[in-house]
Design a protein around this motif. Structure first.
Motif, short mmCIF file in Angstrom:
data_model
loop_
_atom_site.label_atom_id
_atom_site.label_comp_id
_atom_site.label_asym_id
_atom_site.label_seq_id
_atom_site.Cartn_x
_atom_site.Cartn_y
_atom_site.Cartn_z
N CYS A 1 0.83 -1.22 0.00
CA CYS A 1 0.00 0.00 0.00
C CYS A 1 0.86 1.26 0.00
O CYS A 1 0.49 2.28 -0.58
CB CYS A 1 -0.93 0.01 1.21
N ASP A 2 2.02 1.20 0.67
CA ASP A 2 2.89 2.37 0.73
C ASP A 2 3.52 2.66 -0.63
O ASP A 2 3.82 3.81 -0.96
CB ASP A 2 3.97 2.16 1.78
N LEU A 3 3.74 1.61 -1.41
CA LEU A 3 4.22 1.81 -2.79
C LEU A 3 3.14 2.48 -3.62
O LEU A 3 3.41 3.40 -4.40
CB LEU A 3 4.60 0.46 -3.40
N ILE A 4 1.90 2.05 -3.42
CA ILE A 4 0.79 2.54 -4.25
C ILE A 4 0.35 3.94 -3.85
O ILE A 4 0.17 4.81 -4.71
CB ILE A 4 -0.40 1.57 -4.16
N TYR A 5 0.23 4.16 -2.54
CA TYR A 5 -0.42 5.40 -2.09
C TYR A 5 0.52 6.41 -1.43
O TYR A 5 0.17 7.58 -1.28
CB TYR A 5 -1.55 5.07 -1.11
N GLN A 6 1.72 5.97 -1.00
CA GLN A 6 2.60 6.86 -0.26
C GLN A 6 3.87 7.23 -1.01
O GLN A 6 4.75 7.89 -0.46
CB GLN A 6 2.98 6.22 1.10
N ILE B 1 -2.91 -5.10 -3.32
CA ILE B 1 -3.15 -5.74 -4.61
C ILE B 1 -4.62 -5.67 -4.99
O ILE B 1 -4.97 -5.38 -6.14
CB ILE B 1 -2.64 -7.19 -4.59
N SER B 2 -5.50 -5.92 -4.00
CA SER B 2 -6.93 -5.87 -4.32
C SER B 2 -7.36 -4.48 -4.72
O SER B 2 -8.35 -4.30 -5.44
CB SER B 2 -7.74 -6.35 -3.11
N GLY B 3 -6.65 -3.45 -4.27
CA GLY B 3 -7.00 -2.08 -4.62
C GLY B 3 -6.52 -1.63 -5.98
O GLY B 3 -6.88 -0.55 -6.46
N MET B 4 -5.71 -2.46 -6.64
CA MET B 4 -5.15 -2.06 -7.93
C MET B 4 -6.20 -1.91 -9.02
O MET B 4 -6.02 -1.15 -9.96
CB MET B 4 -4.11 -3.09 -8.39
N LEU C 1 -1.05 2.73 -12.27
CA LEU C 1 -0.72 1.36 -12.64
C LEU C 1 0.64 1.27 -13.30
O LEU C 1 1.42 0.36 -13.04
CB LEU C 1 -1.80 0.80 -13.57
N VAL C 2 0.93 2.22 -14.17
CA VAL C 2 2.24 2.24 -14.82
C VAL C 2 3.34 2.40 -13.79
O VAL C 2 4.38 1.71 -13.81
CB VAL C 2 2.31 3.37 -15.87
#
Length: 311
Positions: free
Chosen positions: A79-84, A108-111, A119-120
């Motif tokens: 999540c920290d990779l995705i959102y932070q 992963i489920s939030g992707m 996504l990129v």
């Protein structure tokens, strides 16, 4: 051009042929409590001792099995990779013997709901794992949820952990049936391997595999490969209580020797040559761009009865 095609083009255009792709092994089970995470962790340690760089992705959302068994609390997760805005190296926690692991959290489920730019960014970061690890082990949730199926159809190499319990055998069959019926599953590009866990002898391990393989061959026409058996071992149970892998805590335990043998078989050059490395970029782009799976049909009563009656 739709988002899925755009992502495929990005992955294709950004890939570097000179960079080796990581070998991805997905460890799964039809039901919980069969020792799946123990298999993932101890194989990772054995691979590391064979000179391979190894990272485990804990995709068993909400249970945090890997960090508990390693006795290590991660500072960051996916999540920290995705959102932070963290990069891939920030979210890797290094456990015993320098085996890395990444906590998936709910990332992963939030992707599915992220924008193309997000996504990129994620895929480009995940692609960097190919330069950090030779082998990436995905430890999935147990069962046949949509999330588990997404991981399995994206993987070229699956290890299915099962035990002699009748419910474990029938649930293993149900998982394989669900996988086989997925429209995105390619049996030509996927090797399914079976590990018999908590058996009393090598013979019981073989019998367990043969029982499952007979019915899978008859009803699904899906080839299975037997990797070996892990014996019921008090030392393994004790190591779990100590939050330390048995391969480290008790190097001479009979379960440790079994993990060594299975890891050696997986690294056999003839076996490894059949695996086409996909790398993390292709693995996750397959998951992200995939269609949401429809409801998975349950296993038929006839086939389940055949498993229980097969000797």
């Amino acid at each position: 051009m739709d988002q899925a095609q755009q992502l495929r083009n990005i992955i294709k255009n950004s890939s570097k042929p000179v960079r080796p792709l990581a070998r991805i092994i997905t460890v799964t089970s039809g039901k919980g409590g069969v020792g799946k995470s123990n298999v993932a962790i101890n194989l990772a340690i054995q691979f590391k001792r064979m000179g391979k760089r190894v990272i485990i992705l804990d995709a068993d959302f909400g249970l945090a099995n890997i960090e508990i068994m390693f006795g290590t609390v991660p500072k960051h997760n996916l999540c920290d990779l995705i959102y932070q805005g963290k990069n891939i190296k920030d979210i890797i926690t290094w456990g015993p013997e320098d085996v890395g692991f990444i906590s998936g959290g709910s990332g992963i489920s939030g992707m599915y709901n992220l924008s193309r730019d997000y996504l990129v960014y994620i895929i480009v970061n995940l692609a960097e794992l190919d330069a950090i690890a030779d082998i990436i082990i995905i430890d999935t949730c147990a069962g046949i949820s949509d999330a588990v199926m997404e991981f399995l159809v994206a993987s070229g190499e699956i290890i299915l952990v099962t035990t002699p319990e009748p419910t474990s055998i029938t649930d293993s069959y149900s998982l394989l049936k669900a996988l086989n019926q997925s429209p995105r599953f390619s049996r030509e590009d996927t090797m399914v391997k079976v590990v018999s866990n908590r058996v009393t002898s090598e013979d019981e391990g073989h019998q367990l595999f043969n029982k499952l393989n007979t019915v899978v061959t008859r009803y699904l026409k899906l080839p299975l490969n037997y990797m070996g058996a892990i014996p019921q071992d008090q030392m393994l149970a004790r190591s779990v209580m100590q939050q330390s892998p048995v391969s480290i805590e008790y190097p001479n335990a009979k379960s440790t020797k079994a993990f060594e043998a299975i890891a050696s078989q997986l690294m056999n050059p003839d076996d490894a040559a059949l695996i086409k490395p996909r790398g993390m970029a292709a693995f996750f782009s397959h998951i992200i761009t995939g269609r949401k799976l429809s409801t998975v049909p349950s296993a038929s009563p006839n086939s389940i009865g055949s498993i229980q009656n097969t000797q």
